[in-house]
Design an enzyme around this catalytic site. Structure first.
Site, mmCIF file in Angstrom:
data_model
loop_
_atom_site.group_PDB
_atom_site.id
_atom_site.type_symbol
_atom_site.label_atom_id
_atom_site.label_comp_id
_atom_site.label_asym_id
_atom_site.label_seq_id
_atom_site.Cartn_x
_atom_site.Cartn_y
_atom_site.Cartn_z
ATOM 1 N N SER A 24 0.829 -1.207 0.000
ATOM 2 C CA SER A 24 0.000 0.000 0.000
ATOM 3 C C SER A 24 0.862 1.254 0.000
ATOM 4 O O SER A 24 0.586 2.209 -0.723
ATOM 5 C CB SER A 24 -0.914 0.020 1.236
ATOM 6 N N ASN A 25 1.919 1.257 0.800
ATOM 7 C CA ASN A 25 2.790 2.424 0.854
ATOM 8 C C ASN A 25 3.633 2.576 -0.394
ATOM 9 O O ASN A 25 4.210 3.636 -0.622
ATOM 10 C CB ASN A 25 3.666 2.363 2.110
ATOM 11 N N LYS A 72 0.358 -10.414 7.100
ATOM 12 C CA LYS A 72 0.513 -9.030 7.541
ATOM 13 C C LYS A 72 -0.882 -8.564 7.906
ATOM 14 O O LYS A 72 -1.749 -8.461 7.037
ATOM 15 C CB LYS A 72 1.073 -8.153 6.421
ATOM 16 N N SER A 107 -3.165 -5.597 9.289
ATOM 17 C CA SER A 107 -3.206 -4.158 9.554
ATOM 18 C C SER A 107 -4.518 -3.736 10.182
ATOM 19 O O SER A 107 -4.888 -2.570 10.134
ATOM 20 C CB SER A 107 -2.988 -3.385 8.248
ATOM 21 N N GLY A 114 0.861 -4.861 11.055
ATOM 22 C CA GLY A 114 0.790 -4.037 9.868
ATOM 23 C C GLY A 114 1.053 -2.565 10.099
ATOM 24 O O GLY A 114 0.897 -1.758 9.187
#
Lengths: 299, 299, 299, 299
Positions: D50-51, D169, D171, D194
């Site tokens: 996502s980042n 992961k 989040s 996450g």
């Protein structure tokens, strides 16, 4: 003026994409579906919408489908192409390709991955950038059940100020919002109801048509609602609307695209399998759908 | 048959509860409001609803208000009393008291504190138990914006099987659900739209009336929508609906009860202060409301 | 300074309210439960919390229960009384009565009926008004699963500025928020984890104790987590935490108060029936709980 | 056994993708970022998370980035490649390409467009199909803030049964779920937190590492938390965790990727612009981030 360049009144099925058992697109069966849709009282087609499983198509397939349908209709019907991508640049490029493939207008879904950042400012900016670069008129597409984002009236109205943004397909089911948009939008901006389940309610609030999954199999009945409404025969319009309402729920909220495709198979269209991660319907829901089609007088 | 015992067609304001500056109930000002409402084309009143700030009233006050309004109307108008409490037993007892105080029917909100446990089974059981013990006809009250619970059509329809459950006030804004309920409910079960913002859309889908905050100040205009709709004049109905839509949003979703009370003050009713934790409106929203009242042709 | 006046470290069960089969409160069985809780390593009790079914109690019952428990403990343990009502004035008055009944502190839930109006400003104003009028230290109570409102860190921190607001029971399960509050709150403001399912995670982020449904039956095991954590034996703390985690889920998120009461019955406490609209557990979930109690080494 | 083939303990930054002002990928600046990350105590990198704005990259760019980073680390660090696509087939093909480009493992996000159909059965089927066809170990990726889907523990546990699914992961920020998964998952299945905002809380519940946006700029500090935790120095671990917590919120929940990139620019990395529809940060939030970096002792 662009807002008048297309007559978006009427019923538009968001075409289901026919897949063969091996997963490939069955263009021959799409062709026979199109022949049959051709005899229904429809104003045009949406290609590459949610019911077309656009997120499960490659970019090439998305453009191909637009070209195939555009070539088929040869300008006789409007072809609205779902061109939304998660990025602004991606959506712009997809729109240019779809225009080249023969689309009449673009349907642009709200970007939704970075949900918490998609505020009024970001969405209005996104749609303005997309419209600015678009060779075709643009319709907004608000579908909170899929995106998790429900554009409020003020965001729709701000986006509607762009001359190339000519309308919205709203699938939120909130007809008060439809009324608010109809009242306050610039002349020529239109609202299409995003489902056949509240088509009459949306018409009453000022919508002019619908992009409804149900139109893949019940275009005539949906058109009947519109015509009865327009001639002031609310009794007839309501009777038809309520007759369709349970089967509409089955092919949308309850069973989604797998439900729609099962219904198409039962109605003589080619529905066929969905692409995973969607899963084809089990026997029991199929029988429920068959029963609801009969109950609705469709089969 | 109980489902026919009341004619729930028409417009019902959920009466705002007038408080003095010291927080007490201003019965004298409620009286003058009632005198004025008496000359409006309303079918009755809801006492102790969300707009009556029922959660900020004591149990004694809730019953008192029902008695006061019932004594005032002397049977000339229907008095629907909001009798919901968080427990089944509490709701039953409150209903008995409100019946004794003169109510014509009870409006019972979905219990919502133990949200995750309020499934189909629990809700149907709750409403059946309440109806079974009720001396009066019962209306369901679905208001997800306040309760966080949105009763689906199948739950409403299952509850509707009880002979004493005669209708629902649905404030979800989902007119497709209204249609589904209208189509499938037992004869005589009615749907009232829970807001004036989609009244016409709800009528089109088969609703017979509305319990709308806006009816505290615009009963005549809302009745106009109903009458125009009934005589097939959709153009007039839609024009009136859209004219009201922005001020309706202001006194409901946008500013809530504080907005409604501010509008009442501007319209010659007594609105007065809200009870905390609600907060009275600041100057700016008041001016927006004043502008919207004018724009709607109400003042 | 008030923020130091109570030591809120440790494990606090939110006492289940024992009802007889006829629905009345079984004070004698509450007494025997209290005797047994008295031998557990608990820091005190919460009376009239969610697990006490406070929304299904009358106001008189709520105060009575506080008096009964306070009289029983005679100051030897902290009695935290859930005093939240939907209105500011109601909460203030309830707090005064509960103080008179012997409570040591008040636990005040976020008001939630007018959800969309309960913004930062309204909530901070509410808690300030309640604290200002309170004869006792106040703990905030954030429980989004029940209220639909999840107070963000900045709202908690703004409320925490009032000298009489000494802590929060946070049941959101967001330990990052717990860390943010611990870091930025005034000296002496404490955080209690609202569930036994993430007690160790909350301790790691700076919480000092827990108000956990599970503490009704597993106070010793929860205290073990705290003690192991405090002496740096994370291995032991984690082992105990994970051992409890599945049964904790069963008596909270999965089966709620009916699950907790079933577990109490199995553990030699009196659990008994719930008040409707909650429904007592069926056979199958009971057996699951029995199995999970064994697996957790509790029975 | 595949579940042991990778040591996923430690801190993994989800690499921000550096764009030039014209929108193209700045590989030279990625190179210099990688050189600097190379001297931080990191266990590996997530590419295309996502980042990394993966939804705003073309498929070709996604694979290219994986190749670039894999070529850079030459096997010295783990490269986890985000390979999720909206369709099962798409994800499978992307995974094969990323494996060919040098990835060590695949990170597969929950498909989310057809939300209401992505139930337990569909998700478990999806991950099984993807893992079955994958040449690499697979990590699940649960990020409800972006997808609107929060996989419950039972779904994660069912998916974890596949031998090639080695971890998750998560989040969601729900550390109770982390504990439930850690307790019940097959030997070797690991949980990575996450976000850096609850890293210590997650470790306490049994997580073994983190994929945290903050690790792009604070790898050493996050590693400190892990090391202090592992040696039983909870005081030190908590102190570091709380020191980082406010800046972590700023570069994740509050300002997202634009916030992270602004912070990178301030810390001597190249952050640069985001791709629209995300929008670069204004001056005021930049100054807030600068202040929080100083306050966290990072700059």
């Amino acid at each position: 003026m662009i807002k008048d360049s297309l007559n978006l009144q009427g019923v538009f099925p968001p075409l289901a994409t026919p897949f063969r058992e091996d997963g490939g697109i069955a263009y021959d069966l799409l062709e026979s579906n199109l022949v049959r849709w051709g005899s229904e009282p429809l104003s045009g087609y949406v290609v590459g919408g949610s019911n077309g499983e656009f997120t499960s198509l490659t970019n090439v397939e998305r453009v191909s489908l637009v070209r195939f349908v555009s070539d088929h209709v040869k300008g006789a019907r409007i072809v609205i192409a779902g061109s939304g991508m998660p990025s602004t640049q991606g959506t712009i490029e997809m729109g240019v390709e779809m225009a080249g493939a023969g689309a009449s207008a673009l349907l642009v879904i709200t970007p939704s991955y970075f949900k918490s950042k998609m505020d009024h400012h970001a969405l209005v900016g996104y749609f303005a950038a997309v419209a600015e670069a678009s060779p075709l008129p643009v319709l907004l597409y608000n579908v909170p059940a899929n995106t998790g984002i429900d554009m409020p009236a003020e965001t729709i109205l701000a986006a509607a100020r762009h001359p190339r943004i000519v309308g919205i397909k709203d699938s939120s089911g909130r007809v008060d919002k439809i009324g608010t948009v109809v009242k306050n939008a610039p002349e020529g901006f239109v609202v299409l109801a995003g489902s056949g389940g509240y088509f009459l309610g949306a018409l009453a609030m000022g919508a002019v048509g619908t992009v409804a999954a149900l139109a893949n199999i019940a275009g005539a009945a949906l058109s009947e609602i519109l015509e009865a409404f327009q001639r002031g025969d609310i009794g007839k319009a309501q009777e038809t609307q309520l007759r369709l309402i349970d089967v509409n729920t089955a092919v949308t909220a309850r069973y989604g695209v797998p439900g729609l495709k099962a219904a198409m198979d039962m109605m003589g269209y080619y529905g066929g399998p969905v692409r995973p991660p969607l899963m084809d319907l089990e026997t029991e829901p199929r029988e429920e759908i068959r029963r609801l089609l009969v109950e609705a007088g469709l089969s």
